[in-house]
Design a protein around this motif. Structure first.
Motif, short mmCIF file in Angstrom:
data_model
loop_
_atom_site.label_atom_id
_atom_site.label_comp_id
_atom_site.label_asym_id
_atom_site.label_seq_id
_atom_site.Cartn_x
_atom_site.Cartn_y
_atom_site.Cartn_z
N TYR A 1 25.49 37.03 25.08
CA TYR A 1 24.16 37.56 24.78
C TYR A 1 23.47 36.69 23.74
CZ TYR A 1 20.58 40.49 22.66
OH TYR A 1 19.40 40.95 22.13
N LYS A 2 24.21 36.40 22.64
CA LYS A 2 23.70 35.56 21.57
C LYS A 2 24.90 34.98 20.84
CE LYS A 2 20.75 35.76 17.42
NZ LYS A 2 19.98 36.68 16.54
N LYS A 3 24.87 33.69 20.57
CA LYS A 3 26.02 32.98 20.02
C LYS A 3 26.56 33.64 18.75
CE LYS A 3 28.83 29.41 20.16
NZ LYS A 3 29.80 29.26 21.27
N VAL A 4 27.89 33.80 18.69
CA VAL A 4 28.56 34.31 17.50
C VAL A 4 29.64 33.32 17.07
CG1 VAL A 4 28.15 36.72 18.12
CG2 VAL A 4 30.28 35.61 18.83
N LYS A 5 30.22 33.55 15.89
CA LYS A 5 31.24 32.65 15.36
C LYS A 5 32.60 33.34 15.39
CE LYS A 5 32.28 29.82 11.29
NZ LYS A 5 31.83 29.43 9.92
N GLY B 1 19.95 41.34 12.00
CA GLY B 1 19.05 40.49 11.22
C GLY B 1 19.78 39.58 10.25
N ILE B 2 21.10 39.75 10.12
CA ILE B 2 21.88 38.92 9.20
C ILE B 2 22.43 37.72 9.97
CG2 ILE B 2 23.84 38.84 7.62
CD1 ILE B 2 21.58 40.73 6.77
N ASP B 3 22.22 36.52 9.42
CA ASP B 3 22.79 35.32 10.03
C ASP B 3 23.44 34.48 8.93
OD1 ASP B 3 20.78 33.85 8.71
OD2 ASP B 3 19.44 34.00 10.43
N LYS C 1 24.68 37.13 0.31
CA LYS C 1 24.39 38.25 -0.59
C LYS C 1 24.78 39.60 0.00
CE LYS C 1 19.54 38.47 0.93
NZ LYS C 1 18.13 38.36 0.48
N PHE C 2 25.22 39.60 1.28
CA PHE C 2 25.57 40.87 1.92
C PHE C 2 27.08 41.09 2.06
CE2 PHE C 2 21.29 39.94 3.55
CZ PHE C 2 20.63 41.11 3.20
N LEU D 1 26.91 38.76 13.87
CA LEU D 1 27.17 37.32 13.87
C LEU D 1 28.65 36.96 13.91
CD1 LEU D 1 26.40 35.80 10.34
CD2 LEU D 1 27.16 38.12 10.74
N ARG D 2 29.57 37.88 13.55
CA ARG D 2 31.00 37.59 13.66
C ARG D 2 31.55 38.03 15.00
NH1 ARG D 2 34.18 35.55 13.43
NH2 ARG D 2 35.99 36.22 12.26
N GLY D 3 30.76 38.71 15.79
CA GLY D 3 31.19 39.09 17.13
C GLY D 3 32.35 40.06 17.15
#
Length: 626
Positions: A343-347, A478-480, A486-487, A604-606
């Motif tokens: 769906y959207k690239k993750v790491k 919304g976090i990348d 900071k999160f 973003l970490r999938g």
């Protein structure tokens, strides 16, 4: 406290229940007669400790643990006046030092100049003279101190290993382990510094810290000095190079997602062939080279917020504690990551739907071991059970071994079934799966079930490992990687698994003939039972119940194993070959179910992708011709 000429200073203190270990060290140094300032320090210290004990008693009598401000002020006014009156009969006393020590011991921050106003102007203390009240945990210093001691002795053991006498062999040993030594001693220094902040007058902490700092000065350990300090800058600029020359044999059927460190999953159809996954088909998740550990010399350390730190052999674990067997599935938090990345690239490692497996585990309860170590009460700050492995070389954490933690609440729950396991599927653990001892924390993401277990530390904070603080967390979409820093500390570490299900058979893009059967698995976290699995043949417009194959333990939250399901399709509404999207979703005993779209849970970490699973197939309405 009344000082009697018939009793020594230390005896008088013990009569009042004051811990005098620190002061006894000074007494042995015979310093009292050398400088009158020591008399002032000791007299003031005695009074400060007595006041501290009385303040703790006030705390114990207060439901919230923090007495009202007016109560504290009234109490301190009384003791300050009494202290000043007693000071007339003492050889030395300092109200300024008393207030300073009370601030250190109790966490009460006083307004500057308070001592002068009380002693010089005879003014009473007011409520606004207390700037901050931050109660201190009595044993807070023990966690970083004992961690520092363990790291220090571990490093010393590598610098001067038993059985090596040749200078050349010693130097070779240090050279080959220098990065690990660097990491251990730097961490030890940090831990001692933290401990000193919590308890600045502790002689034992100061002694160990001094021993460590001596290594960084002239050093009594020349081999260490030449290896560490000469190579430190060079090695800090190089990426840690882990050695993968001694890896165990693996099943050639595995789908290998990453070679070094080894990360692999079985083919999906293997998962549903048996309720218990054979060890050779059990998925493997490693973060570093697999250690080769001698079971005869293996020891497990239990420390931190415990009264009785333990050093246990493998035989101790097998003979001194009850053996318990459970059936539990382990599942990587990154299971089904590739679908999220589509769906959207993750790491992260690209896992399919099979980074989970179901097995039987035997060992002793972590609860029993912590009880033997006399774990301190929860109120002292014993909140987390932190685990460290022996798999040095994790590149994400600068070569340190893997670490993680769970809550003490989970660890001590008799129904939580957290094990220190030494058997898997009825046999000794294999190297890939944590030999000789690993944690099994059922109902929780697999990342918390640390393999090759080296140490369990009871702490007031969760593990400081990279994999607890900077990995295995969920953030909103919304976090990348540009704004995540900071999160990290604002988001909790993952613990319990989400509800999950997937179709293992048929495979995507299969051509099928009627009738055919869908097979898959369903899991949930926290011991919740899978109550049903729904199957859809029309993209989620309509659903039907699948047949479940799992355990039935009654109305309890101890369903650690997976549930397998099947659903047979005998007909479709078509007269020619038709493309169909098969879908599944599961429900558990708490009425949790899976979200429909991966976009709603993308991160973003999938991790924790538990959206509806689907498989696109082509179905021919005709019966298969043999």
């Amino acid at each position: 406290m009344e000082l009697s000429r018939k009793l020594s200073l230390i005896d008088s203190m013990h009569r009042e229940g004051i811990n005098a270990r620190y002061l006894s060290k000074l007494k042995k140094c015979d310093v009292f007669g050398l400088d009158p300032r020591f008399t002032t320090i000791i007299n003031t210290e005695i009074i400060a400790r007595k006041i501290k004990n009385q303040l703790r008693e006030l705390q114990r009598r207060t439901m919230s643990g923090i007495p009202k401000l007016e109560v504290i002020v009234k109490f301190l006014n009384r003791v300050f006046i009494i202290s000043l009156l007693q000071a007339i009969d003492l050889d030395g006393f300092s109200l300024e030092l008393l207030i300073f020590r009370l601030s250190q011991m109790t966490g009460i921050e006083f307004r500057p100049g308070l001592a002068a106003r009380i002693s010089e102007r005879s003014e009473l203390m007011q409520e606004d003279d207390i700037v901050l009240i931050q109660p201190k945990v009595k044993f807070l210093h023990m966690v970083p101190y004992q961690q520092g001691v363990a790291l220090f002795h571990q490093a010393m053991g590598m610098i001067y290993p038993a059985g090596i006498t040749s200078a050349a062999e010693k130097q070779q040993n240090i050279t080959s382990n220098s990065q690990q030594i660097i990491n251990m001693l730097e961490q030890a220094e940090e831990r001692f510094a933290q401990a000193i902040q919590s308890k600045p007058d502790d002689f034992e902490i100061l002694t160990h810290w001094g021993m460590l700092l001596s290594l960084r000065g002239k050093s009594n350990f020349p081999h260490y000095q030449t290896t560490w300090f000469k190579n430190r800058k060079i090695m800090s600029e190089e990426k840690v190079k882990a050695n993968y020359d001694n890896e165990p044999y693996r099943n050639e059927e595995f789908v290998v997602n990453y070679k070094d460190p080894f990360n692999a999953e079985p083919r999906p159809e293997r998962l549903i062939q048996s309720f218990i996954t054979p060890t050779e088909h059990f998925y493997v998740r490693n973060h570093a080279p697999v250690p080769d550990i001698d079971p005869d010399t293996y020891t497990l350390k239990i420390d931190g917020l415990v009264e009785n730190a333990l050093l246990l052999t493998l035989n101790d674990l097998k003979t001194k504690f009850e053996k318990v067997t459970i059936t539990a599935q382990l599942q990587c938090a990154g299971n089904r990551r590739t679908m999220m990345s589509d769906y959207k690239k993750v790491k992260g490692v690209g896992w399919g739907i099979a980074s989970l497996s179901n097995g039987t585990w035997s060992g002793c309860r972590l609860r029993d071991v912590l009880l033997a170590a006399k774990i301190l009460p929860f109120e002292t700050g014993a909140y987390h059970a932190c685990f460290w492995g022996l798999d040095f070389g994790c590149p994400e954490d600068n070569g340190l071994p893997y670490g993680s933690s769970i809550s003490v609440e989970k660890a001590m729950d008799i129904n939580g079934d957290v094990l220190l396991a030494y058997e898997m599927n009825g046999k000794t653990l294999t190297r890939d799966h944590g030999f000789p001892v690993r944690v099994i924390a059922p109902g929780i993401i697999g990342a918390r079930s640390v393999k090759w277990l080296d140490k369990v530390t009871v702490s007031n904070e969760e593990s400081t490992s990279f994999f607890q603080r900077r990995d295995y967390k969920i953030f909103h979409s919304g976090i990348d990687w540009h704004n995540i820093e900071k999160f990290w500390d604002k988001n909790p570490s993952l613990q319990e698994l989400s509800i999950q299900s997937a179709i293992c058979v048929p495979a995507p893009n299969s051509r099928l003939y009627l009738p055919f059967t869908i097979f898959g698995y369903a899991t949930s976290g926290g011991g919740r039972k899978i109550e049903r699995v729904d199957i859809s043949l029309d993209g989620g417009e309509s659903w039907d119940y699948a047949e479940l194959m799992g355990e039935d333990k009654g109305p309890v939250n101890k369903y650690w194993a997976w549930t397998l399901f099947k659903y047979t399709i005998k007909s479709i509404k078509a007269d020619k070959a038709t493309n169909i999207r098969l879908m599944c979703r599961a429900w558990d005993s708490a009425s949790n179910t899976q979200p429909k779209e991966v976009k709603d849970i993308w991160n973003l970490r999938g991790v924790m992708n538990n959206s509806w699973h689907y498989v696109d197939v082509t179905v021919d309405p005709n019966t298969a011709k043999l």
